[in-house]
Design an enzyme around this catalytic site. Structure first.
Site, mmCIF file in Angstrom:
data_model
loop_
_atom_site.group_PDB
_atom_site.id
_atom_site.type_symbol
_atom_site.label_atom_id
_atom_site.label_comp_id
_atom_site.label_asym_id
_atom_site.label_seq_id
_atom_site.Cartn_x
_atom_site.Cartn_y
_atom_site.Cartn_z
ATOM 1 N N ARG A 270 0.931 -1.196 0.060
ATOM 2 C CA ARG A 270 0.004 -0.098 -0.048
ATOM 3 C C ARG A 270 0.853 1.139 -0.003
ATOM 4 N NH1 ARG A 270 0.320 1.887 5.284
ATOM 5 N NH2 ARG A 270 0.480 0.134 6.908
ATOM 6 N N HIS A 274 -1.891 3.497 6.621
ATOM 7 C CA HIS A 274 -2.666 2.318 6.851
ATOM 8 C C HIS A 274 -4.193 3.067 6.853
ATOM 9 C CE1 HIS A 274 -4.239 -1.223 8.710
ATOM 10 N NE2 HIS A 274 -5.064 -0.341 9.559
ATOM 11 N N TYR A 284 7.777 3.999 9.807
ATOM 12 C CA TYR A 284 8.001 2.576 9.946
ATOM 13 C C TYR A 284 8.378 2.296 8.604
ATOM 14 C CZ TYR A 284 3.135 2.285 8.665
ATOM 15 O OH TYR A 284 1.852 2.539 8.160
#
Length: 371
Positions: A270, A274, A284
């Site tokens: 993706r 999120h 991250y």
């Protein structure tokens, strides 16, 4: 005096390694849009290839506009989908109208292409109850917010289809994080035990919010978890539309032929956060990782393949983009014009016959809302 250890008559580690080595990734198109596995090419017409590309481009625009609308405060909850178009749209393209889709919260595109009006998708994002009311004949459930819960539900729906003698399947999606939930294991095990016609898709987009895939499980693949449930499992290049379509079409054929469920792991990425609820992927993920996966973009890959066959052009793509923008404009206008929710709506929608305490509350709120 220590006794000599008896030589083991089995090698459990070797058995595991042999099993894991069997799960090689299915790929048909490489990053340059070239066919690298002619034997796995699905039977699909030129018209269908163009339609698949149209839907993928449309979905990318829908994602871009949805992110913009969310930032404007015109949408509520939204989970970006860019990068996962091959995984989502190509898997759906292998389904039939009579099949049932039980989506996760990132899987709104699949239920739109299955027949859910775009306006209702926007209302779902806003938390409006009308967004959860699928039209008659549109076999979808509302996107599941509880991680992995749709796997249990899919096993039940699939068993129901089997008992009714329907030549249809129940299909569900979750992410790599969802594969760590108990519902995941219970769902695939139940469906396997009853040979229920289900397709379980795990979209391994590398991160469950911020938790990397290698922290989810010691298994080298998620697809291999199918072995424990006694069902077929396959690892697919989730950025390759043809590979995803072929794997899903084969799984559907097995299911309707009475051979039970399958587990499909689509290896994808993706590009966005999120969800739009404050996640920052730069905390991250590295820019090098983003760049590497951008080279595998499913739209770029499929575009090159189709252009080489003379089936796609910049003009065609621009037409799709403008059409998507116009559809979105009209749908958000309709969503804006939908009557706002009232407390009495929730009370009336809760039961077919109201208990006495809610009857009292209903009258109270009717009076309040009339002022």
């Amino acid at each position: 005096m220590a006794s000599k250890s008896k030589k083991a008559q089995f090698d459990a580690v070797k058995t595991l390694e042999e099993v894991e080595s069997k799960f090689e990734m299915l790929q048909i198109l490489n990053e340059e849009g070239e066919v690298v596995n002619e034997d796995a090419m699905p039977e699909i017409s030129d018209e269908d290839l163009q339609e698949l590309m149209r839907r993928m481009v449309y979905t990318r625009i829908l994602d871009q506009r949805s992110i913009s609308l969310n930032r404007q405060g015109r949408l509520g909850f939204y989970a970006p989908t860019a990068g996962q178009e091959a995984s989502q749209i190509a898997s759906h393209f292998a389904l039939e109208k009579e099949d049932w889709i039980l989506p996760g919260y990132r899987d709104v595109p699949q239920i739109i292409w299955h027949g859910l009006p775009l306006t209702k998708a926007f209302l779902f994002s806003r938390g409006h109850f009308v967004g959860n009311q699928a039209p008659e004949g549109v076999n979808v459930l509302s996107p599941q917010i509880i991680i992995g819960a749709q796997y249990i539900q899919t096993a039940g729906v699939a068993l129901g289809l089997k008992k009714r003698g329907k030549k249809a399947v129940a299909v569900t999606y979750t992410g790599d994080g969802g594969s760590s939930q108990g519902d995941f294991y219970e769902g695939i095990n139940f469906a396997g035990a009853y040979a229920a016609p289900a397709i379980f898709v795990v979209q391994n987009n590398q991160f469950a919010i911020s938790t990397p895939r290698d922290k989810q499980t010691a298994g080298k693949t998620i697809a291999q978890k199918a072995v424990a449930a006694g069902i077929p499992g396959i690892l697919v290049d989730g950025m390759d539309p043809l590979a995803v379509f072929a794997a899903t079409a084969e799984a559907r054929k097995r299911a309707v032929d009475g051979q039970g469920p399958s587990l499909i792991e689509t290896l994808c990425y993706r590009y966005g956060p999120h969800t739009m609820a404050g996640d920052d992927p730069t905390r991250y993920r590295t820019s090098e990782m983003d760049t590497d996966w951008e080279k595998k973009d499913p739209l770029v890959r499929f575009r090159k393949f189709l252009e080489a066959k003379g089936l796609w052009s910049e003009e065609k793509e621009n037409e799709v983009i403008e059409s998507a923008k116009e559809d979105i404009k009209q749908a958000i206008k309709e969503a804006d014009g939908t009557p706002k929710q009232k407390v009495t709506d929730f009370i009336n929608n809760m039961f077919e016959e109201l208990p006495y305490n809610l009857k009292e509350q209903l009258e109270i709120y009717k009076e309040k809302e009339s002022k």
